[in-house]
Motif scaffolding. Sequence first.
Motif, PDB file in Angstrom:
ATOM      1  N   PRO A 347       0.843  -1.390   0.560  1.00  0.00           N
ATOM      2  CA  PRO A 347       0.043   0.187   0.096  1.00  0.00           C
ATOM      3  C   PRO A 347       0.768   1.323   0.408  1.00  0.00           C
ATOM      4  O   PRO A 347       1.717   1.525   0.592  1.00  0.00           O
ATOM      5  CB  PRO A 347      -0.946  -0.382   1.429  1.00  0.00           C
ATOM      6  N   ALA A 348       0.638   1.894  -0.379  1.00  0.00           N
ATOM      7  CA  ALA A 348       0.810   3.442  -0.948  1.00  0.00           C
ATOM      8  C   ALA A 348       1.051   5.134   0.651  1.00  0.00           C
ATOM      9  O   ALA A 348       0.543   5.784   0.311  1.00  0.00           O
ATOM     10  CB  ALA A 348       0.896   3.741  -1.872  1.00  0.00           C
ATOM     11  N   ILE A 349       1.236   4.054   1.431  1.00  0.00           N
ATOM     12  CA  ILE A 349       1.746   4.718   3.433  1.00  0.00           C
ATOM     13  C   ILE A 349       2.358   5.842   2.824  1.00  0.00           C
ATOM     14  O   ILE A 349       3.601   5.181   3.310  1.00  0.00           O
ATOM     15  CB  ILE A 349       1.222   3.958   3.902  1.00  0.00           C
ATOM     16  N   ASP A 350       2.728   6.997   2.853  1.00  0.00           N
ATOM     17  CA  ASP A 350       3.753   7.707   3.516  1.00  0.00           C
ATOM     18  C   ASP A 350       3.231   7.951   4.565  1.00  0.00           C
ATOM     19  O   ASP A 350       2.733   9.004   6.012  1.00  0.00           O
ATOM     20  CB  ASP A 350       2.696   9.143   2.444  1.00  0.00           C
ATOM     21  N   VAL A 351       4.174   7.299   5.364  1.00  0.00           N
ATOM     22  CA  VAL A 351       4.450   7.355   6.964  1.00  0.00           C
ATOM     23  C   VAL A 351       4.753   8.833   7.414  1.00  0.00           C
ATOM     24  O   VAL A 351       3.873   8.896   8.361  1.00  0.00           O
ATOM     25  CB  VAL A 351       5.990   6.232   7.051  1.00  0.00           C
ATOM     26  N   LEU A 352       5.178   9.277   6.757  1.00  0.00           N
ATOM     27  CA  LEU A 352       6.134  10.987   7.279  1.00  0.00           C
ATOM     28  C   LEU A 352       4.609  11.540   7.276  1.00  0.00           C
ATOM     29  O   LEU A 352       4.903  12.325   8.465  1.00  0.00           O
ATOM     30  CB  LEU A 352       7.087  10.719   6.108  1.00  0.00           C
ATOM     31  N   SER A 353       3.439  11.765   6.526  1.00  0.00           N
ATOM     32  CA  SER A 353       2.627  12.444   6.143  1.00  0.00           C
ATOM     33  C   SER A 353       1.621  11.653   7.430  1.00  0.00           C
ATOM     34  O   SER A 353       0.649  12.700   7.605  1.00  0.00           O
ATOM     35  CB  SER A 353       1.913  13.023   5.264  1.00  0.00           C
ATOM     36  N   SER A 354       1.763  10.562   7.620  1.00  0.00           N
ATOM     37  CA  SER A 354       1.244   9.723   8.814  1.00  0.00           C
ATOM     38  C   SER A 354       1.252   9.572   9.945  1.00  0.00           C
ATOM     39  O   SER A 354       2.187  10.080  10.748  1.00  0.00           O
ATOM     40  CB  SER A 354       0.763   7.637   8.820  1.00  0.00           C
ATOM     41  N   VAL A 355      -0.543  10.130  10.695  1.00  0.00           N
ATOM     42  CA  VAL A 355      -0.174  10.261  12.495  1.00  0.00           C
ATOM     43  C   VAL A 355      -1.126   9.419  13.218  1.00  0.00           C
ATOM     44  O   VAL A 355      -2.260   8.867  12.555  1.00  0.00           O
ATOM     45  CB  VAL A 355      -0.358  11.388  12.104  1.00  0.00           C
ATOM     46  N   SER A 356      -0.641   8.140  14.198  1.00  0.00           N
ATOM     47  CA  SER A 356      -1.791   7.968  15.342  1.00  0.00           C
ATOM     48  C   SER A 356      -1.135   8.512  16.767  1.00  0.00           C
ATOM     49  O   SER A 356      -0.264   8.560  17.839  1.00  0.00           O
ATOM     50  CB  SER A 356      -1.184   6.425  14.736  1.00  0.00           C
ATOM     51  N   ARG A 410      15.880  -2.793   2.050  1.00  0.00           N
ATOM     52  CA  ARG A 410      14.982  -2.804   3.315  1.00  0.00           C
ATOM     53  C   ARG A 410      13.710  -2.457   3.257  1.00  0.00           C
ATOM     54  O   ARG A 410      13.157  -3.042   4.065  1.00  0.00           O
ATOM     55  CB  ARG A 410      16.131  -3.087   4.396  1.00  0.00           C
ATOM     56  N   ILE A 411      14.000  -0.751   2.790  1.00  0.00           N
ATOM     57  CA  ILE A 411      12.576   0.045   2.889  1.00  0.00           C
ATOM     58  C   ILE A 411      11.407  -0.441   2.762  1.00  0.00           C
ATOM     59  O   ILE A 411      10.406  -0.485   3.111  1.00  0.00           O
ATOM     60  CB  ILE A 411      13.189   1.592   3.805  1.00  0.00           C
ATOM     61  N   ARG A 412      11.990  -0.492   1.876  1.00  0.00           N
ATOM     62  CA  ARG A 412      10.854  -0.006   0.827  1.00  0.00           C
ATOM     63  C   ARG A 412      10.317  -1.863   0.995  1.00  0.00           C
ATOM     64  O   ARG A 412       9.091  -1.962   0.506  1.00  0.00           O
ATOM     65  CB  ARG A 412      11.454  -0.066  -0.980  1.00  0.00           C
ATOM     66  N   THR A 413      11.158  -2.541   0.626  1.00  0.00           N
ATOM     67  CA  THR A 413      10.230  -3.990   1.106  1.00  0.00           C
ATOM     68  C   THR A 413       9.624  -3.890   2.645  1.00  0.00           C
ATOM     69  O   THR A 413       8.680  -5.092   2.032  1.00  0.00           O
ATOM     70  CB  THR A 413      11.719  -5.282   1.357  1.00  0.00           C
ATOM     71  N   TYR A 414       9.750  -3.866   3.199  1.00  0.00           N
ATOM     72  CA  TYR A 414       8.644  -3.585   5.034  1.00  0.00           C
ATOM     73  C   TYR A 414       7.965  -2.524   4.501  1.00  0.00           C
ATOM     74  O   TYR A 414       7.217  -3.104   4.716  1.00  0.00           O
ATOM     75  CB  TYR A 414      10.163  -2.880   5.209  1.00  0.00           C
ATOM     76  N   LEU A 415       7.648  -1.950   3.417  1.00  0.00           N
ATOM     77  CA  LEU A 415       6.562  -0.446   3.448  1.00  0.00           C
ATOM     78  C   LEU A 415       5.473  -1.486   2.407  1.00  0.00           C
ATOM     79  O   LEU A 415       4.794  -1.131   2.672  1.00  0.00           O
ATOM     80  CB  LEU A 415       6.974   0.581   2.853  1.00  0.00           C
ATOM     81  N   CYS A 416       6.160  -2.749   1.750  1.00  0.00           N
ATOM     82  CA  CYS A 416       5.232  -3.522   0.205  1.00  0.00           C
ATOM     83  C   CYS A 416       4.872  -4.495   1.317  1.00  0.00           C
ATOM     84  O   CYS A 416       5.425  -5.315   1.716  1.00  0.00           O
ATOM     85  CB  CYS A 416       6.275  -3.274  -0.337  1.00  0.00           C
ATOM     86  N   GLN A 417       4.183  -4.848   0.734  1.00  0.00           N
ATOM     87  CA  GLN A 417       2.587  -5.955   0.912  1.00  0.00           C
ATOM     88  C   GLN A 417       1.675  -6.516  -0.085  1.00  0.00           C
ATOM     89  O   GLN A 417       1.190  -5.756  -0.464  1.00  0.00           O
ATOM     90  CB  GLN A 417       2.091  -5.810   2.677  1.00  0.00           C
ATOM     91  N   ASP A 418       1.767  -7.814  -0.259  1.00  0.00           N
ATOM     92  CA  ASP A 418       0.705  -8.283  -0.949  1.00  0.00           C
ATOM     93  C   ASP A 418      -0.527  -8.474  -0.567  1.00  0.00           C
ATOM     94  O   ASP A 418      -0.546  -8.131   0.579  1.00  0.00           O
ATOM     95  CB  ASP A 418       1.569 -10.031  -1.134  1.00  0.00           C
TER      96      ASP A 418
END
Length: 438
Positions: A347-356, A410-418
Amino acid sequence: MSENLLAPYRERLKSISPYRLCGTVTEITGLLIVSRGPWLPVGGVCHIYPSGGAKPVLAEVVGFRDERILLMPLSDLRGIGPGSKVVALTKEAHLPVSEKLLGRVLDGLGRPIDGKGIVAAHSYPIYVANSNPLDRQEISEPLDIGIRAINGLVTLGRGQRVAIMAGAGVGKSTLLSMIARNTRADVKIIALIGERGREVEDFVTRTLPAAERERMIVVAATSEAPALVRVRGAFIATAIAEYFRDRGQHVLLLMDSLSRFAMAQREAGLAAGEPPSTKGYTPSVFALLPRLLERAGSWKGKGSITGLYTVLMEGDDPHEPIADAVRSLSDGHIHLSRRLAEQGQFPAIDVLSSVSRLRNQVTRAEHQSAVNEFTRIMAAYRDAEDLIQIGAYTKGRNADVDRALELLPRIRTYLCQDRGEDATLADSAAALTDLLSV
C-alpha cells in the motif's frame, strides 16, 4: 422473561403516534417536497402516496418553512404530485437490530437485500443524543490490523477513529479490504456510502473468507441512492456497531467513504435552502461530521468501536475542506501518496505524513524508539532526495542520509505488502527492529 421480550417494543411504541397524522403535498422543487402537515419533528418519517395507487414513497422531515413541512425522499419520488397524501409513520428514526444481522447485506435504509428474509429484532435509534465524555474508556490496547506499515509505524488502538486519506485511484478501497480481512475483531461492519455498486459484491464475496463472513455486516447505500439514504446509511452502520458494542463486543467499523457522506449531506442541505460555504459545503455538513465520528470509541463497561473512514482528497489536496475537518476530528490519519503508488509501492502509505495520536499509548518504549529512528532517517532522505536524484549529494555529508541510502532497499521491502499477506502486530514490530539493526 416476558417483560424483557416486550421492553424493546414498548420503547418503539413511544415514538409512534396513536392516531394517523396526515397532510397534503403542495410543492416539489428538485429533491424538496413541501406539504401542509403532518406536524412531526425533524427526523420524523412519513409515507407519501402517489396518484394511481402506486407504492408509497418514504420521506423524512428535514425542516419547516412558515406553516409548511419540508421533506426529502428516501426513495424515488416519481408519481408524487400536488395533493398527494402524506401520512406520518414515526416521530424518530429507528432500526431493528439483533445477532441475526451477522452475515447479512442491508441497503441504506437498513432493509436486507440479500434475499434471506427480514430481521425481527430489538429497536435501536439511528440518531442519538450526545454521549457523556466521562463514560469513555481510555484506549490502551493495540489493534492488530494485519498491515505491516501501519502495525509497525502508525500503530492503532482498539477503539480509535482513523481517516484513510488519498486522491482518486490511489488504493483506499483496496487497503480497506485488506484491513477488513486481516483485522482481529468480534464483528466487522462495512459501510459503502455513495460508492460504486460493483464494490458491494466484491466486499461480500472476495474480502473475507467464507468462514468469516458470518461475522460481517455490509450496509450499502450506493451512488444512485437518494442523498438522504446515503446519509442515513452511515448512521445505520454506526447504530448497528453500537448495538454490538453495548453487548461487550469489539467492533471494526469501516466506512467508504466519508467524503461521499459529506457530499450527500451537501446535496440535501442545498435542496433544503441552506447557504453554501467553503467549496459549496453547507454548515450542516460540518455539524454532522462530529455527530457521526464521535459515536466510535471505547466505553466503560461495554465493548469498543474502531472506526476507519476513507476520505477522498479532491485533486490530491490534503487541505480541502472535508479532509481538514476529518483530520481535526479523528484520532489520526493514514495518508496514501500518489507518488508512492506510481513508484509501485503498495500500500502507498506515506508514513511521514501519517499520524496515530494514540501510538505511544499502545506501544512499548523500545517500539517507539525504533519508530522515531525510522522516521528520522526517512525524513533526512526526503530532504536530500532532490540532490540525490541529480547526483549532487556526496556521501558523508549527513549520517542519517547515508544510513537511509544503505537501508533503502530493505525499507521499501518492509513498506510493501501483497494483498493476500497478513503481517501481525508482533511480526511487524520485530521486522522493524531487524531492519534498523543492520
